[in-house]
Design a protein around this motif. Structure first.
Motif, PDB file in Angstrom:
ATOM      1  N   ARG A 109       0.848  -1.191   0.000  1.00 24.58           N
ATOM      2  CA  ARG A 109       0.000   0.000   0.000  1.00 24.58           C
ATOM      3  C   ARG A 109       0.884   1.241   0.000  1.00 24.58           C
ATOM      4  N   PRO A 110       0.383   2.339  -0.606  1.00 26.11           N
ATOM      5  CA  PRO A 110       1.184   3.565  -0.655  1.00 26.11           C
ATOM      6  C   PRO A 110       1.076   4.354   0.648  1.00 26.11           C
ATOM      7  N   ILE A 111       2.177   4.980   1.053  1.00 24.99           N
ATOM      8  CA  ILE A 111       2.164   5.903   2.190  1.00 24.99           C
ATOM      9  C   ILE A 111       2.877   7.186   1.768  1.00 24.99           C
ATOM     10  N   TYR A 112       2.844   8.194   2.607  1.00 24.17           N
ATOM     11  CA  TYR A 112       3.490   9.479   2.309  1.00 24.17           C
ATOM     12  C   TYR A 112       3.138   9.954   0.896  1.00 24.17           C
ATOM     13  N   ALA A 113       1.868  10.054   0.621  1.00 23.82           N
ATOM     14  CA  ALA A 113       1.375  10.554  -0.669  1.00 23.82           C
ATOM     15  C   ALA A 113       2.023   9.829  -1.841  1.00 23.82           C
ATOM     16  N   GLY A 114       2.270   8.544  -1.675  1.00 26.61           N
ATOM     17  CA  GLY A 114       2.816   7.769  -2.783  1.00 26.61           C
ATOM     18  C   GLY A 114       4.326   7.844  -2.892  1.00 26.61           C
ATOM     19  N   ASN A 115       4.988   8.508  -1.944  1.00 23.70           N
ATOM     20  CA  ASN A 115       6.448   8.576  -1.973  1.00 23.70           C
ATOM     21  C   ASN A 115       7.109   7.299  -1.474  1.00 23.70           C
ATOM     22  N   ALA A 116       6.322   6.391  -0.948  1.00 17.53           N
ATOM     23  CA  ALA A 116       6.862   5.105  -0.520  1.00 17.53           C
ATOM     24  C   ALA A 116       5.760   4.056  -0.610  1.00 17.53           C
ATOM     25  N   LYS A 143      14.466   4.805   3.821  1.00 17.75           N
ATOM     26  CA  LYS A 143      15.848   4.529   4.238  1.00 17.75           C
ATOM     27  C   LYS A 143      16.470   3.541   3.254  1.00 17.75           C
ATOM     28  N   PRO A 144      17.762   3.685   3.003  1.00 18.68           N
ATOM     29  CA  PRO A 144      18.401   2.802   2.022  1.00 18.68           C
ATOM     30  C   PRO A 144      18.213   1.311   2.314  1.00 18.68           C
ATOM     31  N   ASP A 145      18.122   0.929   3.599  1.00 21.38           N
ATOM     32  CA  ASP A 145      17.972  -0.502   3.901  1.00 21.38           C
ATOM     33  C   ASP A 145      16.512  -0.956   3.942  1.00 21.38           C
ATOM     34  N   GLY A 146      15.594  -0.043   3.605  1.00 22.71           N
ATOM     35  CA  GLY A 146      14.181  -0.427   3.513  1.00 22.71           C
ATOM     36  C   GLY A 146      13.518  -0.703   4.856  1.00 22.71           C
ATOM     37  N   SER A 147      14.155  -0.297   5.943  1.00 24.33           N
ATOM     38  CA  SER A 147      13.595  -0.611   7.266  1.00 24.33           C
ATOM     39  C   SER A 147      12.595   0.432   7.749  1.00 24.33           C
ATOM     40  N   GLY A 148      12.493   1.529   7.018  1.00 23.83           N
ATOM     41  CA  GLY A 148      11.558   2.562   7.449  1.00 23.83           C
ATOM     42  C   GLY A 148      11.741   3.803   6.598  1.00 23.83           C
ATOM     43  N   MET A 149      11.173   4.920   7.064  1.00 19.30           N
ATOM     44  CA  MET A 149      11.316   6.177   6.351  1.00 19.30           C
ATOM     45  C   MET A 149      12.401   7.009   7.042  1.00 19.30           C
ATOM     46  N   ALA A 150      13.178   7.734   6.249  1.00 20.41           N
ATOM     47  CA  ALA A 150      14.246   8.566   6.811  1.00 20.41           C
ATOM     48  C   ALA A 150      13.647   9.886   7.286  1.00 20.41           C
ATOM     49  N   ALA A 183       4.457  -4.106   9.768  1.00 13.69           N
ATOM     50  CA  ALA A 183       5.150  -3.476   8.640  1.00 13.69           C
ATOM     51  C   ALA A 183       6.346  -4.342   8.281  1.00 13.69           C
ATOM     52  N   LEU A 184       6.389  -4.840   7.052  1.00 12.75           N
ATOM     53  CA  LEU A 184       7.465  -5.762   6.668  1.00 12.75           C
ATOM     54  C   LEU A 184       8.586  -5.061   5.914  1.00 12.75           C
ATOM     55  N   ALA A 185       8.235  -4.175   4.995  1.00 13.70           N
ATOM     56  CA  ALA A 185       9.284  -3.545   4.176  1.00 13.70           C
ATOM     57  C   ALA A 185       8.784  -2.244   3.590  1.00 13.70           C
ATOM     58  N   TYR A 186       9.703  -1.304   3.455  1.00 14.10           N
ATOM     59  CA  TYR A 186       9.416  -0.026   2.808  1.00 14.10           C
ATOM     60  C   TYR A 186      10.239   0.043   1.533  1.00 14.10           C
ATOM     61  N   GLU A 187       9.645   0.537   0.476  1.00 12.34           N
ATOM     62  CA  GLU A 187      10.418   0.685  -0.764  1.00 12.34           C
ATOM     63  C   GLU A 187       9.959   1.938  -1.499  1.00 12.34           C
TER      64      GLU A 187
END
Lengths: 316, 250
Positions: free
Chosen positions: A128-135, B21-28, B218-222
């Motif tokens: 799912r998208p978060i931060y207005a689609g920035n992630a 974050k570069p390692d995909g663990s969250g947002m910077a 939350a498993l991964a951020y990309e």
């Protein structure tokens, strides 16, 4: 094995095009049973339309006077009661209808909700998208609980027609509140296609300069059989009504062809169109961010270019 | 006089672009400018206008989070809230858990109207208001663009996909705000000074002794898939040619 219940959005006459898209999301979960719940009054026609969606097993019609208009507080107890009858997932479209209703269903069932499902990675695993689609976030719904979610319509193709599901009357003994009265829907009457399901969309931005100048776009849209949209800047400037707004704070759309005319391309607008097939940008500023994501760009004065496109389309 | 509860969430300022974050663990988010969620500012502004029209009395601003959230409550007090409450809690609080905590606050404070932003611009969930109204057993009017009070009811115009829908709800009720409800006021320096003397209470979420509801993991951020940069054409005939090549307008 999954059994998915989809809550149908409709206006009493016509099934919302998003229901067939939500059905695709349900099928991606691997549902061996995919039912559609239609809550309404005298909504037999809508139920029949839902029955024709390919992959639908059964349409459950909750036909009663309390359902004459969609009120989340009245629909949610009925949907939660139905969902408790053995379903593993209950989904709605991520429209204002689904966004209003589904969290109420989740709260009644005591489970979290997965908003704006873009892709299905497993029976309980979704993006799912978060931060207005920035992630894009991958989440997993807790084991042992029903999954409640909304399907981000721009991410899902409409399931085909040609299904032939049975329509059954359904009842629940859910207690319905009387604290909310639905008074009216004021909708801008339009002969044009619906913005969220149109295959071609022509959108204008602040550079149009006035609401009169939007007639340029209406003329082009009518020739192309297109819907007309607008950037938030154009809406805020009062050129058009807010239901035409395309973007993170408006409608998120995925037409086959999108014209961004006089739209600079703020992030929040780009979020609303990035799933479009082909994006055409027309802007006098060659540095406008819209050109970063446009497939075809044309730099110049829209007041000269749009009539020229119109003439070219008419000449073809 | 009606009592109004407004929620304020601390989020990365809407002008700041947040990256994974570069390692995909969250947002910077470390070191980024933080603000009150813009939809929540609209909620507070609406409460202030009700009070200015004589339709409301006390306005309480509430948030959930760490000590750093006091900053956003001070902003709320500077805008004009009378009191603020921080429910202290570490880590991510999902909408259902937040709704459970806010329900406890409602039981203690007994507001007539709760106004919240329709969504926070970080997780974009758009759930907490609806869930809170449900747990509270009260009506909701989400995505409000106009709000009129009349005795013990509120008439709310809602921004829905098909246009504008009008609901009438009995109070107490929960309202969530859309962008066009109002334009929040700017804070003046004297207001910031005054806000320092207004009461800001804290309450430990643990002391509420709430059972943690089921939660998402939350498993991964990309980063999102990027569209490839296209071509710029010279004129309309070139544009039409390319569109026809791709099967359009034929």
């Amino acid at each position: 094995m999954s059994s998915v219940l989809i809550v149908a959005e409709h206006d009493g006459q016509t099934l919302h095009a998003g229901v067939a898209r939500a059905a695709s999301c349900g099928l991606a979960i691997g549902a061996d049973r995919l039912d559609v719940a239609v809550l309404g009054l005298d909504c037999e026609g809508v139920a029949q339309q839902a029955a024709r969606i390919e992959g639908v097993s059964r349409v459950l019609s909750l036909d009663r006077s309390e359902n004459a208009n969609p009120v989340a507080a009245i629909q949610a107890p009925q949907v939660a009661a139905l969902a408790s009858q053995g379903y593993s997932h209950v989904l709605g479209p991520s429209t204002t209808f689904g966004k209003d209703l589904m969290p109420r269903v989740a709260a009644l069932l005591g489970v979290p909700q997965v908003s704006d499902i873009m892709s299905v990675e497993g029976e309980r695993r979704f993006k799912r998208p978060i931060y207005a689609g920035n992630a894009v976030l991958t989440v997993e719904a807790p084991a042992g609980h029903i999954v409640v979610g909304t399907a981000r319509l721009a991410s899902w193709p409409a399931a085909g027609e040609g299904g032939d599901a049975a329509v059954e009357g359904a009842q629940t003994d859910a207690e319905l509140p009387d604290h909310t009265s639905w008074l009216e829907l004021k909708s801008a009457e339009s002969e044009r296609p619906d913005l969220q399901s149109a295959s071609v969309v022509v959108s204008g931005g602040r550079a149009l300069g006035s609401s009169e100048n939007f007639s340029l776009l209406y003329d082009l849209a009518d020739r192309l059989g297109a819907a007309v949209g607008a950037s938030r800047a154009a809406v805020d400037a009062g050129y058009v009504s807010n239901d035409m707004q395309v973007g993170q704070t408006g409608k998120i759309i995925a037409p086959d062809l999108y014209f961004a005319i006089g739209i600079s391309g703020a992030i929040q607008h780009l979020t609303g169109i990035k799933d479009a097939g082909v994006i055409v940008a027309i802007n006098k500023d060659p540095e406008a961010p819209i050109f970063e994501i446009a497939d075809i760009g044309l730099v110049g004065d829209l007041f000269a270019i749009v009539p020229e496109i119109q003439a070219a389309v008419e000449g073809s | 006089m009606r009592k109004i509860l407004v929620t304020l969430k601390r989020v990365v300022d809407y002008n700041v672009r947040v990256r994974v974050k570069p390692d995909g663990s969250g947002m910077a988010v470390e070191g980024l400018k933080m603000s009150v969620n813009p939809f929540d500012e609209i909620a507070l502004e609406e409460a202030l206008r009700m009070r200015e029209r004589g339709e409301a009395g006390e306005i309480l601003a509430v948030t959930i989070g760490g000590d750093e959230c006091q900053q956003q409550l001070r902003t709320g007090l500077a805008m004009g809230a009378d009191r603020a409450l921080l429910v202290k809690c570490e880590g991510e609080v999902e909408p259902l858990a937040a709704a459970g905590i806010l329900l406890e606050v409602i039981r203690r404070e007994e507001p007539d109207i709760v106004i919240m932003g329709k969504q926070a611009i970080d997780d974009d969930c758009n759930q907490t208001g609806q869930m809170l109204a449900t747990l509270w057993g009260r009506p909701q009017a989400t995505f409000a663009s106009e709000l009129n009070l009349n005795g013990d009811t509120a008439r709310v115009t809602r921004e829905v996909d098909a246009g504008l829908e009008v609901l009438e709800v009995q109070l107490p009720a929960l309202i969530t705000t859309d962008l066009r409800l109002n334009e929040p006021r700017y804070i003046k320096l004297p207001d910031i000074m005054k806000a320092r003397r207004k009461p800001l209470e804290t309450l430990a979420a643990d002391d509420l002794e709430l059972a943690a509801p089921p939660a998402l993991k939350a498993l991964a951020y990309e980063p999102p898939a990027q569209r490839e940069k296209g071509v710029v054409v010279e004129d309309v005939p070139a544009l039409m040619g390319m569109l026809r090549e791709r099967g359009f307008l034929n």
